[in-house]
Write an enzyme that holds these catalytic residues in place. Structure first.
Site, PDB file in Angstrom:
ATOM      1  N   ASN A 138      35.036  33.053  34.518  1.00  0.00           N
ATOM      2  CA  ASN A 138      34.955  31.861  35.341  1.00  0.00           C
ATOM      3  C   ASN A 138      34.558  32.260  36.755  1.00  0.00           C
ATOM      4  O   ASN A 138      35.093  33.236  37.291  1.00  0.00           O
ATOM      5  CB  ASN A 138      36.307  31.143  35.356  1.00  0.00           C
ATOM      6  CG  ASN A 138      36.733  30.694  33.971  1.00  0.00           C
ATOM      7  OD1 ASN A 138      35.902  30.263  33.182  1.00  0.00           O
ATOM      8  ND2 ASN A 138      38.011  30.803  33.668  1.00  0.00           N
ATOM      9  N   HIS A 170      37.860  37.201  30.498  1.00  0.00           N
ATOM     10  CA  HIS A 170      38.840  36.841  29.479  1.00  0.00           C
ATOM     11  C   HIS A 170      38.273  37.288  28.129  1.00  0.00           C
ATOM     12  O   HIS A 170      37.107  36.993  27.824  1.00  0.00           O
ATOM     13  CB  HIS A 170      39.042  35.325  29.428  1.00  0.00           C
ATOM     14  CG  HIS A 170      39.587  34.722  30.687  1.00  0.00           C
ATOM     15  ND1 HIS A 170      40.908  34.362  30.825  1.00  0.00           N
ATOM     16  CD2 HIS A 170      38.987  34.407  31.866  1.00  0.00           C
ATOM     17  CE1 HIS A 170      41.097  33.840  32.032  1.00  0.00           C
ATOM     18  NE2 HIS A 170      39.944  33.859  32.689  1.00  0.00           N
ATOM     19  N   THR A 194      40.569  31.003  39.163  1.00  0.00           N
ATOM     20  CA  THR A 194      41.793  30.840  39.953  1.00  0.00           C
ATOM     21  C   THR A 194      42.232  32.134  40.622  1.00  0.00           C
ATOM     22  O   THR A 194      43.056  32.104  41.527  1.00  0.00           O
ATOM     23  CB  THR A 194      42.952  30.304  39.089  1.00  0.00           C
ATOM     24  OG1 THR A 194      43.218  31.229  38.030  1.00  0.00           O
ATOM     25  CG2 THR A 194      42.624  28.939  38.502  1.00  0.00           C
ATOM     26  N   HIS A 232      36.965  39.042  36.687  1.00  0.00           N
ATOM     27  CA  HIS A 232      37.655  39.379  35.439  1.00  0.00           C
ATOM     28  C   HIS A 232      36.983  38.688  34.270  1.00  0.00           C
ATOM     29  O   HIS A 232      36.347  37.641  34.426  1.00  0.00           O
ATOM     30  CB  HIS A 232      39.139  38.994  35.511  1.00  0.00           C
ATOM     31  CG  HIS A 232      39.383  37.572  35.904  1.00  0.00           C
ATOM     32  ND1 HIS A 232      39.313  37.139  37.203  1.00  0.00           N
ATOM     33  CD2 HIS A 232      39.680  36.478  35.158  1.00  0.00           C
ATOM     34  CE1 HIS A 232      39.578  35.840  37.247  1.00  0.00           C
ATOM     35  NE2 HIS A 232      39.793  35.416  36.030  1.00  0.00           N
ATOM     36  N   CYS A 268      44.198  43.362  42.207  1.00  0.00           N
ATOM     37  CA  CYS A 268      44.204  44.702  42.804  1.00  0.00           C
ATOM     38  C   CYS A 268      45.607  45.295  42.692  1.00  0.00           C
ATOM     39  O   CYS A 268      45.761  46.480  42.384  1.00  0.00           O
ATOM     40  CB  CYS A 268      43.780  44.653  44.269  1.00  0.00           C
ATOM     41  SG  CYS A 268      41.991  44.542  44.519  1.00  0.00           S
ATOM     42  N   HIS A 293      37.759  46.076  43.812  1.00  0.00           N
ATOM     43  CA  HIS A 293      37.779  44.637  44.092  1.00  0.00           C
ATOM     44  C   HIS A 293      36.368  44.081  44.218  1.00  0.00           C
ATOM     45  O   HIS A 293      35.616  44.450  45.114  1.00  0.00           O
ATOM     46  CB  HIS A 293      38.561  44.334  45.381  1.00  0.00           C
ATOM     47  CG  HIS A 293      38.659  42.868  45.662  1.00  0.00           C
ATOM     48  ND1 HIS A 293      39.617  42.059  45.085  1.00  0.00           N
ATOM     49  CD2 HIS A 293      37.902  42.048  46.434  1.00  0.00           C
ATOM     50  CE1 HIS A 293      39.448  40.810  45.491  1.00  0.00           C
ATOM     51  NE2 HIS A 293      38.415  40.776  46.325  1.00  0.00           N
ATOM     52  N   CYS A 323      45.327  40.795  46.993  1.00  0.00           N
ATOM     53  CA  CYS A 323      44.742  40.371  45.718  1.00  0.00           C
ATOM     54  C   CYS A 323      45.680  40.759  44.575  1.00  0.00           C
ATOM     55  O   CYS A 323      46.019  41.934  44.407  1.00  0.00           O
ATOM     56  CB  CYS A 323      43.366  41.017  45.530  1.00  0.00           C
ATOM     57  SG  CYS A 323      42.704  40.785  43.880  1.00  0.00           S
ATOM     58  N   ASP A 374      47.008  38.421  29.278  1.00  0.00           N
ATOM     59  CA  ASP A 374      47.099  37.284  30.187  1.00  0.00           C
ATOM     60  C   ASP A 374      48.518  36.717  30.125  1.00  0.00           C
ATOM     61  O   ASP A 374      49.122  36.619  29.060  1.00  0.00           O
ATOM     62  CB  ASP A 374      46.069  36.209  29.793  1.00  0.00           C
ATOM     63  CG  ASP A 374      45.860  35.181  30.897  1.00  0.00           C
ATOM     64  OD1 ASP A 374      44.755  35.127  31.442  1.00  0.00           O
ATOM     65  OD2 ASP A 374      46.813  34.441  31.221  1.00  0.00           O
TER      66      ASP A 374
HETATM   67  P1  AMP Z   1      40.824  32.472  35.946  1.00  0.00           P
HETATM   68  O1  AMP Z   1      41.545  31.146  35.957  1.00  0.00           O
HETATM   69  O2  AMP Z   1      39.595  32.513  35.115  1.00  0.00           O
HETATM   70  O3  AMP Z   1      40.603  32.981  37.355  1.00  0.00           O
HETATM   71  O4  AMP Z   1      41.820  33.480  35.228  1.00  0.00           O
HETATM   72  C1  AMP Z   1      42.955  33.974  35.840  1.00  0.00           C
HETATM   73  C2  AMP Z   1      43.906  34.314  34.731  1.00  0.00           C
HETATM   74  O5  AMP Z   1      44.871  35.212  35.251  1.00  0.00           O
HETATM   75  C3  AMP Z   1      44.685  33.128  34.157  1.00  0.00           C
HETATM   76  O6  AMP Z   1      44.402  33.015  32.764  1.00  0.00           O
HETATM   77  C4  AMP Z   1      46.140  33.484  34.423  1.00  0.00           C
HETATM   78  O7  AMP Z   1      46.979  33.119  33.361  1.00  0.00           O
HETATM   79  C5  AMP Z   1      46.074  34.986  34.588  1.00  0.00           C
HETATM   80  N1  AMP Z   1      47.098  35.591  35.417  1.00  0.00           N
HETATM   81  C6  AMP Z   1      47.474  35.232  36.669  1.00  0.00           C
HETATM   82  N2  AMP Z   1      48.410  36.055  37.133  1.00  0.00           N
HETATM   83  C7  AMP Z   1      48.642  36.977  36.158  1.00  0.00           C
HETATM   84  C8  AMP Z   1      49.500  38.092  36.033  1.00  0.00           C
HETATM   85  N3  AMP Z   1      50.329  38.464  37.009  1.00  0.00           N
HETATM   86  N4  AMP Z   1      49.461  38.806  34.872  1.00  0.00           N
HETATM   87  C9  AMP Z   1      48.636  38.447  33.883  1.00  0.00           C
HETATM   88  N5  AMP Z   1      47.791  37.409  33.949  1.00  0.00           N
HETATM   89  C10 AMP Z   1      47.796  36.674  35.059  1.00  0.00           C
HETATM   90 ZN    ZN Z   2      41.213  42.474  43.890  1.00  0.00          ZN
END
Ligand code: AMP
Ligand code: ZN
Length: 114
Positions: free
Chosen positions: A87, A102, A95, A100, A7, A46, A4, A30
């Protein structure tokens, strides 16, 4: 969870731009901000998504929400306002499979969201 990405960020195996940290949660910028200020708030433990939240694990979410105003103040958006989004699942736009929130601000938000 070993594969993950969040994680790994929580464990400092992957670098992130940390804004706030304590024993339970991590807040970091982000990678692809959608607003002038956009951070992610994650529990260090997690939890896959909101669907997996239990009575036991819900206390970390309460903790997250008590810290939001401090983080918003640190980002300079407590007065102007901000939005918190979580989300869940495919159609929810999730994704990364680690719960998490935002926290985004620094511009006028629109409603309804896309
Ligand atoms: P979600 O699409 O709601 O699951 O949000 C996942 C968020 O994680 C997205 O806005 C990505 O830009 C962000 N993200 C993915 N990988 C990283 C990373 N290594 N560092 C910071 N943000 C990330
Ligand atoms: Zn995790």
């Amino acid at each position: 969870m070993s594969d993950c990405i969040f994680c790994k960020i929580a464990n400092k195996e992957i670098p992130s731009n940390v804004v706030y940290e304590d024993e339970k949660i991590l807040v970091f910028h982000d990678l692809s901000p959608v607003a002038p200020q956009h951070v992610l708030i994650i529990p260090k433990v997690h939890i896959e998504s909101m669907n997996e939240l239990t009575e036991e694990s819900a206390s970390v979410v309460a903790h997250i929400f008590t810290k939001v105003k401090e983080v918003a103040k640190q980002l300079g958006i407590d007065g102007s306002g901000y939005r918190i989004v979580s989300n869940c699942g495919s159609e929810g736009g999730q994704t990364v499979g680690h719960l998490h929130f935002h926290l985004a601000g620094g511009r006028q938000m629109q409603w309804p969201p896309g």
